[in-house]
Design a protein around this motif. Sequence first.
Motif, mmCIF file in Angstrom:
data_model
loop_
_atom_site.group_PDB
_atom_site.id
_atom_site.type_symbol
_atom_site.label_atom_id
_atom_site.label_comp_id
_atom_site.label_asym_id
_atom_site.label_seq_id
_atom_site.Cartn_x
_atom_site.Cartn_y
_atom_site.Cartn_z
ATOM 1 N N MET A 76 0.697 -1.538 -0.462
ATOM 2 C CA MET A 76 -0.426 -0.005 0.217
ATOM 3 C C MET A 76 0.995 1.276 0.374
ATOM 4 O O MET A 76 2.069 1.599 0.770
ATOM 5 N N ASP A 77 0.433 1.900 -0.082
ATOM 6 C CA ASP A 77 1.261 3.897 -0.764
ATOM 7 C C ASP A 77 0.894 3.730 0.981
ATOM 8 O O ASP A 77 -0.408 3.504 1.674
ATOM 9 N N ILE A 78 0.816 5.459 1.484
ATOM 10 C CA ILE A 78 0.466 5.265 2.911
ATOM 11 C C ILE A 78 -0.197 6.255 3.064
ATOM 12 O O ILE A 78 -1.298 5.907 4.116
ATOM 13 N N CYS A 79 -0.372 6.964 2.104
ATOM 14 C CA CYS A 79 -2.068 7.926 2.860
ATOM 15 C C CYS A 79 -3.394 6.299 2.227
ATOM 16 O O CYS A 79 -4.242 6.448 3.183
ATOM 17 N N THR A 80 -3.057 5.213 1.803
ATOM 18 C CA THR A 80 -4.542 4.121 1.874
ATOM 19 C C THR A 80 -3.377 3.455 3.339
ATOM 20 O O THR A 80 -4.724 2.882 4.062
ATOM 21 N N PHE A 81 -2.496 2.935 3.375
ATOM 22 C CA PHE A 81 -2.704 2.421 4.792
ATOM 23 C C PHE A 81 -2.598 3.026 6.095
ATOM 24 O O PHE A 81 -3.400 2.255 7.385
ATOM 25 N N ASP A 82 -2.066 4.288 5.933
ATOM 26 C CA ASP A 82 -2.560 4.940 7.046
ATOM 27 C C ASP A 82 -2.724 6.567 7.401
ATOM 28 O O ASP A 82 -1.660 7.410 6.994
ATOM 29 N N ARG A 83 -4.515 6.581 7.098
ATOM 30 C CA ARG A 83 -4.820 8.128 6.811
ATOM 31 C C ARG A 83 -4.173 9.679 7.361
ATOM 32 O O ARG A 83 -4.038 10.339 7.221
#
Length: 255
Positions: free
Chosen positions: A226-233
């Motif tokens: 995942m990208d960070i924005c999907t992983f932990d918004r």
Amino acid sequence: MGHIIAMVCHKGGVGKTTTAASLGGYLAMKGERVLLVDLDAQKNLTKTFVADEDLVGEDTVFEALAGKCKRLPVHYVRENLDIVPSADSMCSVDLVFGGVTGKEFLLADLLDGVKGDYDWIIIDTPAQIGTSTANALVAADRAVIPMSCDCYSLGGLKQIYELIEPIRKRFNRGLDVSGILLTKFNHRRKVDQETERQLTKKYGSLMFETRIRECAAISKAPFAKMDICTFDRECNGSVDYMAFADELKKRIGCR
């Protein structure tokens, strides 16, 4: 017609791949159609989203550049997000294409066949300056320069401009540098403060106002594909990359 953004910096470890993944992931999350293009032989952008076993037998960007497939091999990641995967063979690009006439336009010609399908095309480049980076800059309409806060990154900016200016004059007069993005930033460290001060003094408005803060979750996100924005918004890294995306869109003139 969409926007084509090249992430460029001569130095490794400055956040080019993380920035490409985070920007693309956030824009896709917002409903915009995004294509990621991985030109780095290390394949870190590819690995962020796709497991190795899912690419067995598939063409990569190398085969496309070599003319072994007629179109860019686009791999579906999720809704609104696709990627053109890289391969180990990209490490030989300078050797393989060094004597090819018009080698700087290989990627641009390939993107002509797909750019109408996307709102954003985001290109990740290797640390070394060579054929891959030149192809990215010839194909792009804008460059973003991620930088970490150290003296080596400071010295490397001159090299980036020494590459960008000739490409702009010879091959791509529409190429624009959208800005310099500070990554892995810690406002408590003196070296970060000094780097920020020197860059702001020299480059002024070319600096993005957003700073990408150090964030442990950024290194964890690729393990989850995942990208960070999907992983932990909610984490600092995600908040900062979303702010950067909004700032970039504002600079470009997007709504």
